[in-house]
Design a protein around this motif. Structure first.
Motif, PDB file in Angstrom:
ATOM      1  N   THR A  68      42.389  25.525  30.579  1.00  0.00           N
ATOM      2  CA  THR A  68      42.689  24.098  30.660  1.00  0.00           C
ATOM      3  C   THR A  68      42.824  23.751  32.129  1.00  0.00           C
ATOM      4  N   THR A  69      42.425  22.556  32.508  1.00  0.00           N
ATOM      5  CA  THR A  69      42.553  22.127  33.905  1.00  0.00           C
ATOM      6  C   THR A  69      43.913  21.497  34.178  1.00  0.00           C
ATOM      7  N   SER A  70      44.710  21.316  33.140  1.00  0.00           N
ATOM      8  CA  SER A  70      46.046  20.731  33.317  1.00  0.00           C
ATOM      9  C   SER A  70      47.059  21.850  33.487  1.00  0.00           C
ATOM     10  N   MET A  71      47.769  21.850  34.602  1.00  0.00           N
ATOM     11  CA  MET A  71      48.703  22.918  34.907  1.00  0.00           C
ATOM     12  C   MET A  71      50.115  22.346  35.080  1.00  0.00           C
ATOM     13  N   THR A  72      51.115  23.125  34.664  1.00  0.00           N
ATOM     14  CA  THR A  72      52.498  22.699  34.814  1.00  0.00           C
ATOM     15  C   THR A  72      53.112  23.353  36.041  1.00  0.00           C
ATOM     16  N   ASP A  73      54.311  22.903  36.432  1.00  0.00           N
ATOM     17  CA  ASP A  73      55.003  23.481  37.589  1.00  0.00           C
ATOM     18  C   ASP A  73      55.544  24.876  37.295  1.00  0.00           C
ATOM     19  N   ASN A  74      55.621  25.254  36.026  1.00  0.00           N
ATOM     20  CA  ASN A  74      56.130  26.580  35.663  1.00  0.00           C
ATOM     21  C   ASN A  74      55.017  27.603  35.452  1.00  0.00           C
ATOM     22  N   PHE A  75      53.768  27.141  35.483  1.00  0.00           N
ATOM     23  CA  PHE A  75      52.649  28.042  35.217  1.00  0.00           C
ATOM     24  C   PHE A  75      51.833  28.257  36.480  1.00  0.00           C
ATOM     25  N   GLY A  76      51.426  29.508  36.705  1.00  0.00           N
ATOM     26  CA  GLY A  76      50.586  29.810  37.851  1.00  0.00           C
ATOM     27  C   GLY A  76      49.594  30.910  37.528  1.00  0.00           C
ATOM     28  N   PHE A  77      48.489  30.947  38.273  1.00  0.00           N
ATOM     29  CA  PHE A  77      47.507  32.018  38.076  1.00  0.00           C
ATOM     30  C   PHE A  77      46.728  32.227  39.368  1.00  0.00           C
ATOM     31  N   ILE A  78      46.166  33.416  39.492  1.00  0.00           N
ATOM     32  CA  ILE A  78      45.265  33.774  40.591  1.00  0.00           C
ATOM     33  C   ILE A  78      44.153  34.631  40.004  1.00  0.00           C
ATOM     34  N   THR A  79      42.897  34.264  40.262  1.00  0.00           N
ATOM     35  CA  THR A  79      41.783  35.162  39.955  1.00  0.00           C
ATOM     36  C   THR A  79      41.242  35.680  41.282  1.00  0.00           C
ATOM     37  N   TYR A  80      40.982  36.975  41.348  1.00  0.00           N
ATOM     38  CA  TYR A  80      40.511  37.578  42.589  1.00  0.00           C
ATOM     39  C   TYR A  80      39.357  38.524  42.292  1.00  0.00           C
ATOM     40  N   SER A  81      38.425  38.625  43.235  1.00  0.00           N
ATOM     41  CA  SER A  81      37.279  39.511  43.059  1.00  0.00           C
ATOM     42  C   SER A  81      36.491  39.590  44.349  1.00  0.00           C
ATOM     43  N   ASP A  82      35.973  40.779  44.659  1.00  0.00           N
ATOM     44  CA  ASP A  82      35.048  40.897  45.778  1.00  0.00           C
ATOM     45  C   ASP A  82      33.652  40.412  45.388  1.00  0.00           C
ATOM     46  N   GLN A  83      33.437  40.173  44.075  1.00  0.00           N
ATOM     47  CA  GLN A  83      32.173  39.633  43.576  1.00  0.00           C
ATOM     48  C   GLN A  83      32.454  38.473  42.626  1.00  0.00           C
ATOM     49  N   PRO A  84      32.973  37.358  43.164  1.00  0.00           N
ATOM     50  CA  PRO A  84      33.268  36.211  42.309  1.00  0.00           C
ATOM     51  C   PRO A  84      31.987  35.496  41.900  1.00  0.00           C
ATOM     52  N   PRO A  85      32.058  34.568  40.960  1.00  0.00           N
ATOM     53  CA  PRO A  85      30.864  33.812  40.583  1.00  0.00           C
ATOM     54  C   PRO A  85      30.249  33.111  41.789  1.00  0.00           C
ATOM     55  N   GLY A  86      28.971  33.364  42.025  1.00  0.00           N
ATOM     56  CA  GLY A  86      28.245  32.620  43.046  1.00  0.00           C
ATOM     57  C   GLY A  86      28.201  33.205  44.436  1.00  0.00           C
ATOM     58  N   CYS A  87      28.979  34.264  44.717  1.00  0.00           N
ATOM     59  CA  CYS A  87      28.973  34.808  46.082  1.00  0.00           C
ATOM     60  C   CYS A  87      29.587  36.204  46.084  1.00  0.00           C
ATOM     61  N   ASN A  88      29.628  36.826  47.275  1.00  0.00           N
ATOM     62  CA  ASN A  88      30.322  38.094  47.474  1.00  0.00           C
ATOM     63  C   ASN A  88      31.299  37.947  48.629  1.00  0.00           C
ATOM     64  N   ALA A  89      32.457  38.573  48.514  1.00  0.00           N
ATOM     65  CA  ALA A  89      33.422  38.553  49.608  1.00  0.00           C
ATOM     66  C   ALA A  89      32.972  39.512  50.708  1.00  0.00           C
ATOM     67  N   ILE A  90      33.318  39.216  51.956  1.00  0.00           N
ATOM     68  CA  ILE A  90      32.998  40.136  53.037  1.00  0.00           C
ATOM     69  C   ILE A  90      33.834  41.403  52.883  1.00  0.00           C
ATOM     70  N   ASP A  91      33.356  42.506  53.501  1.00  0.00           N
ATOM     71  CA  ASP A  91      33.945  43.806  53.180  1.00  0.00           C
ATOM     72  C   ASP A  91      35.291  44.076  53.843  1.00  0.00           C
ATOM     73  N   THR A  92      35.848  43.109  54.571  1.00  0.00           N
ATOM     74  CA  THR A  92      37.220  43.284  55.035  1.00  0.00           C
ATOM     75  C   THR A  92      38.213  43.069  53.896  1.00  0.00           C
ATOM     76  N   PHE A  93      37.756  42.400  52.827  1.00  0.00           N
ATOM     77  CA  PHE A  93      38.601  42.231  51.645  1.00  0.00           C
ATOM     78  C   PHE A  93      38.472  43.450  50.747  1.00  0.00           C
ATOM     79  N   GLY A  94      39.438  43.617  49.866  1.00  0.00           N
ATOM     80  CA  GLY A  94      39.447  44.762  48.974  1.00  0.00           C
ATOM     81  C   GLY A  94      38.320  44.729  47.966  1.00  0.00           C
ATOM     82  N   HIS A  95      37.845  45.910  47.605  1.00  0.00           N
ATOM     83  CA  HIS A  95      36.868  46.042  46.526  1.00  0.00           C
ATOM     84  C   HIS A  95      37.665  46.038  45.221  1.00  0.00           C
ATOM     85  N   SER A  96      38.100  44.819  44.832  1.00  0.00           N
ATOM     86  CA  SER A  96      39.096  44.703  43.771  1.00  0.00           C
ATOM     87  C   SER A  96      38.808  43.481  42.919  1.00  0.00           C
ATOM     88  N   LYS A  97      39.104  43.599  41.635  1.00  0.00           N
ATOM     89  CA  LYS A  97      38.846  42.506  40.705  1.00  0.00           C
ATOM     90  C   LYS A  97      40.011  42.408  39.729  1.00  0.00           C
TER      91      LYS A  97
END
Length: 385
Positions: free
Chosen positions: A89-118
């Motif tokens: 859902t695009t509606s978020m409350t003040d009590n809810f939080g999230f983070i998605t992380y990836s060295d290979q996210p949709p549409g691009c790749n992170a530079i290699d100074t970032f972790g090889h982590s998903k």
């Protein structure tokens, strides 16, 4: 009718977050303290959407289309979709939080100074949250119940581990994500959340202080009382040109089978400081067997404790035996070599020089049934002399 359904869905999702129902969930949407998924690759017998599964409630199964309760891994009401539903859902409350992380996210790749982590963390500030650590590029593809699974996700084998934690533990989990310099590609972290989580927001990706290059280990207790250990590895700083760790399918067998000799004991090299699995072996003082992408390019490490390379994997999906090699397996995991040691770790980096030079880590715990499930799929290893 369509408008009323969208309103109902939006209200339901808001209540999901507001009521604190941020927990790992199984195929039937029941709450579980943790689960592990080992998704199989595409073969002549599989679609690449089948998987092995085990959870804290004692459920342990392989999925088959002949099973009436079967739901493929990309199902909009399957185990992953049920777990991820709070972010659909695009509606978020003040009590809810999230983070998605990836060295290979949709549409691009992170530079290699970032972790090889998903992975993904999401939480309700008043109760619990989940940490979902995995190996699948472009996942989640969209914050959408019907589009969260990337089309590319079927091809290779992958691993997922989901653990439910109390909100306060996410200060430590946030520190682990900083220690592996995780690349954030989507987030909603209100300003009243833990400082470490705020430091992981997208706007902070390129403003973080340089990580201290050392092994970082933290003990984490799940909401259900299971003890886990997060391990962030050291980086090898050799300054050499990174090797290509891309790996294709195994070549067809030659007419005359060739037996590989077991590796000899080699002198320790500084580069192995960056091998997460050697760090795990040293932390738990045990030899380990390891499966990672392209593992055939890195031999077993035989200068104790040993890091034994897994050469092939096989499993029975009901009555169908499936076998594959590292060229079809993008998962990252290890188990203790000793059958009486029930260590299992789900990780995010490979055994390759290019990975030794990057941050990364894993999540480990001791569990007999989970470790036996993974030990049971090991078909061949490259043993030391």
């Amino acid at each position: 009718m369509g408008v009323m359904w969208r309103i109902f869905l939006t209200v339901s999702l808001l209540c999901w977050s507001a009521d604190g129902q941020v927990k790992c969930r199984d195929n039937n949407n029941a709450e579980v303290d943790w689960y592990i998924i080992y998704k199989v690759p595409v073969t002549d017998k599989t679609t690449g959407l089948e998987y092995l599964y085990i959870d804290s409630a004692g459920k342990k199964k392989d999925t088959l289309t002949t099973d009436p309760t079967y739901k493929p891994i990309n199902h909009p009401n399957g185990v992953l979709a049920n777990t991820l539903r709070p972010i659909f859902t695009t509606s978020m409350t003040d009590n809810f939080g999230f983070i998605t992380y990836s060295d290979q996210p949709p549409g691009c790749n992170a530079i290699d100074t970032f972790g090889h982590s998903k992975g993904l963390v999401m939480m309700d500030k008043t109760t619990t949250g989940v940490w979902l650590l995995h190996s699948t590029p472009r996942f989640p593809f969209r914050r959408d119940q019907n589009k969260f699974w990337p089309d590319s996700g079927a091809k290779n084998a992958q691993t997922f581990i989901c653990v439910t934690f109390n909100y306060n533990t996410f200060q430590q989990i946030g520190q682990h994500l900083l220690d592996i310099n995780a690349f954030t590609f989507d987030d909603h972290i209100p300003n009243n959340f833990h400082e470490n989580l705020k430091n992981l927001r997208r706007t902070e990706n390129n403003n973080r202080p340089q990580r201290v290059n050392q092994v970082k280990i933290q003990d984490l207790t799940s909401a259900g009382g299971t003890l886990f250990r997060s391990i962030a590895k050291k980086q090898y700083e050799g300054g050499e040109e990174p090797e290509d760790d891309q790996c294709g399918d195994e070549p067809p067998p030659t007419k005359k089978p060739r037996t590989e000799p077991p590796p000899t004991i080699q002198e320790p090299k500084e580069e192995y400081d960056g091998d997460l699995y050697l760090t795990i072996a040293e932390t738990y003082t045990t030899n380990v067997k390891v499966q990672t992408w392209c593992s055939k390019k890195e031999s077993s490490y035989c200068k104790g404790p040993q890091v034994i390379r897994i050469k092939s994997v096989k499993t029975n999906l009901g009555n169908v035996e499936v076998k594959w090699r590292p060229g079809k397996d993008h998962s990252k995991w290890c188990v203790a070599k000793n059958n009486n040691n029930h260590l299992i770790c789900i990780a995010d980096v490979n055994r390759a020089l290019s990975q030794y030079e990057r941050p990364g880590g894993g999540l480990c715990f001791i569990h007999q049934q989970a470790s036996e499930l993974f030990k049971g799929v090991i078909a061949e290893t490259e043993d030391c002399r």
